[in-house]
Design a protein around this motif. Structure first.
Motif, PDB file in Angstrom:
ATOM      1  N   PHE A 158       0.869  -1.168   0.000  1.00 49.79           N
ATOM      2  CA  PHE A 158       0.000   0.000   0.000  1.00 49.79           C
ATOM      3  C   PHE A 158       0.908   1.221   0.000  1.00 49.79           C
ATOM      4  O   PHE A 158       1.787   1.333   0.851  1.00 49.79           O
ATOM      5  CB  PHE A 158      -0.881   0.027   1.252  1.00 49.79           C
TER       6      PHE A 158
ATOM      7  N   PHE B  68       0.881   5.382   0.156  1.00 46.71           N
ATOM      8  CA  PHE B  68      -0.021   6.477   0.497  1.00 46.71           C
ATOM      9  C   PHE B  68       0.779   7.693   0.951  1.00 46.71           C
ATOM     10  O   PHE B  68       1.960   7.607   1.248  1.00 46.71           O
ATOM     11  CB  PHE B  68      -1.005   6.051   1.595  1.00 46.71           C
TER      12      PHE B  68
ATOM     13  N   VAL C 227      -2.857   7.509   7.951  1.00 44.86           N
ATOM     14  CA  VAL C 227      -3.162   6.742   6.750  1.00 44.86           C
ATOM     15  C   VAL C 227      -4.528   7.229   6.258  1.00 44.86           C
ATOM     16  O   VAL C 227      -5.471   7.297   7.044  1.00 44.86           O
ATOM     17  CB  VAL C 227      -3.210   5.222   7.050  1.00 44.86           C
TER      18      VAL C 227
ATOM     19  N   GLU D  80      -9.520   5.820   2.876  1.00 45.11           N
ATOM     20  CA  GLU D  80      -9.689   4.806   1.828  1.00 45.11           C
ATOM     21  C   GLU D  80      -8.606   3.732   1.920  1.00 45.11           C
ATOM     22  O   GLU D  80      -8.888   2.535   1.819  1.00 45.11           O
ATOM     23  CB  GLU D  80      -9.673   5.456   0.442  1.00 45.11           C
ATOM     24  N   THR D  81      -7.359   4.135   2.118  1.00 48.19           N
ATOM     25  CA  THR D  81      -6.266   3.176   2.260  1.00 48.19           C
ATOM     26  C   THR D  81      -6.446   2.361   3.536  1.00 48.19           C
ATOM     27  O   THR D  81      -6.210   1.147   3.540  1.00 48.19           O
ATOM     28  CB  THR D  81      -4.903   3.891   2.260  1.00 48.19           C
ATOM     29  N   SER D  82      -6.891   3.001   4.610  1.00 48.78           N
ATOM     30  CA  SER D  82      -7.150   2.288   5.868  1.00 48.78           C
ATOM     31  C   SER D  82      -8.204   1.206   5.659  1.00 48.78           C
ATOM     32  O   SER D  82      -8.064   0.086   6.167  1.00 48.78           O
ATOM     33  CB  SER D  82      -7.613   3.263   6.955  1.00 48.78           C
TER      34      SER D  82
ATOM     35  N   ASP E 129      -8.862  -0.363   2.865  1.00 46.76           N
ATOM     36  CA  ASP E 129      -8.234  -1.435   2.071  1.00 46.76           C
ATOM     37  C   ASP E 129      -7.328  -2.306   2.946  1.00 46.76           C
ATOM     38  O   ASP E 129      -7.311  -3.535   2.811  1.00 46.76           O
ATOM     39  CB  ASP E 129      -7.419  -0.843   0.917  1.00 46.76           C
ATOM     40  N   ILE E 130      -6.582  -1.681   3.845  1.00 45.87           N
ATOM     41  CA  ILE E 130      -5.701  -2.432   4.751  1.00 45.87           C
ATOM     42  C   ILE E 130      -6.536  -3.308   5.673  1.00 45.87           C
ATOM     43  O   ILE E 130      -6.228  -4.483   5.879  1.00 45.87           O
ATOM     44  CB  ILE E 130      -4.810  -1.481   5.572  1.00 45.87           C
TER      45      ILE E 130
ATOM     46  N   ARG F 229      -9.638   5.402  10.762  1.00 48.61           N
ATOM     47  CA  ARG F 229      -8.431   5.251   9.939  1.00 48.61           C
ATOM     48  C   ARG F 229      -7.334   4.644  10.799  1.00 48.61           C
ATOM     49  O   ARG F 229      -7.499   4.481  11.996  1.00 48.61           O
ATOM     50  CB  ARG F 229      -7.974   6.587   9.370  1.00 48.61           C
TER      51      ARG F 229
ATOM     52  N   THR G 282       5.357   3.410   2.075  1.00 54.51           N
ATOM     53  CA  THR G 282       4.969   2.129   1.495  1.00 54.51           C
ATOM     54  C   THR G 282       4.803   1.171   2.655  1.00 54.51           C
ATOM     55  O   THR G 282       5.665   1.097   3.537  1.00 54.51           O
ATOM     56  CB  THR G 282       6.049   1.608   0.525  1.00 54.51           C
TER      57      THR G 282
END
Length: 98
Positions: free
Chosen positions: A3, A5, A23, A26-28, A30-31, A65, A89
């Motif tokens: 990931f 971000f 983070v 949206e990325t949170s 996905d994680i 998040r 990353t």
């Protein structure tokens, strides 16, 4: 799957100051989906790269998040300051690595 971000560095003042990288939500999300079954107490073990520095930590959940804790050694190595925008990353930590 890594990931990548960008987020802001923030400071939380308790008995001692702690520094975190935010983070994005949206990325949170996905994680959280990718780490299903690997989390403990809401935290997720990850391997992180910021600049030229690699480290292992556990993400903290906060307000929908994740936050990446930034150790003093990481902040010093990369010249990180509160309010700075960083690109990171992040990979879910493998169980076979200590």
């Amino acid at each position: 799957m890594p990931f990548v971000f960008r987020g802001a560095v923030l400071e939380w003042r308790g008995p001692a100051p702690f520094h975190f990288l935010e983070v994005p939500v949206e990325t949170s999300d996905d994680i959280k989906e990718a780490a299903r079954g690997q989390e403990y107490w809401g935290q997720v073990a990850v391997d992180v790269r910021i600049g030229e520095t690699d480290f292992r930590t556990a993400l903290f959940p906060k307000d929908g998040r994740y936050l990446v804790p930034l150790k003093v050694a990481v902040r010093r190595a990369e010249g990180i300051e509160v309010g700075q925008q960083l690109t990171a990353t992040l990979d879910l930590a493998s169980r076979d690595r200590g």
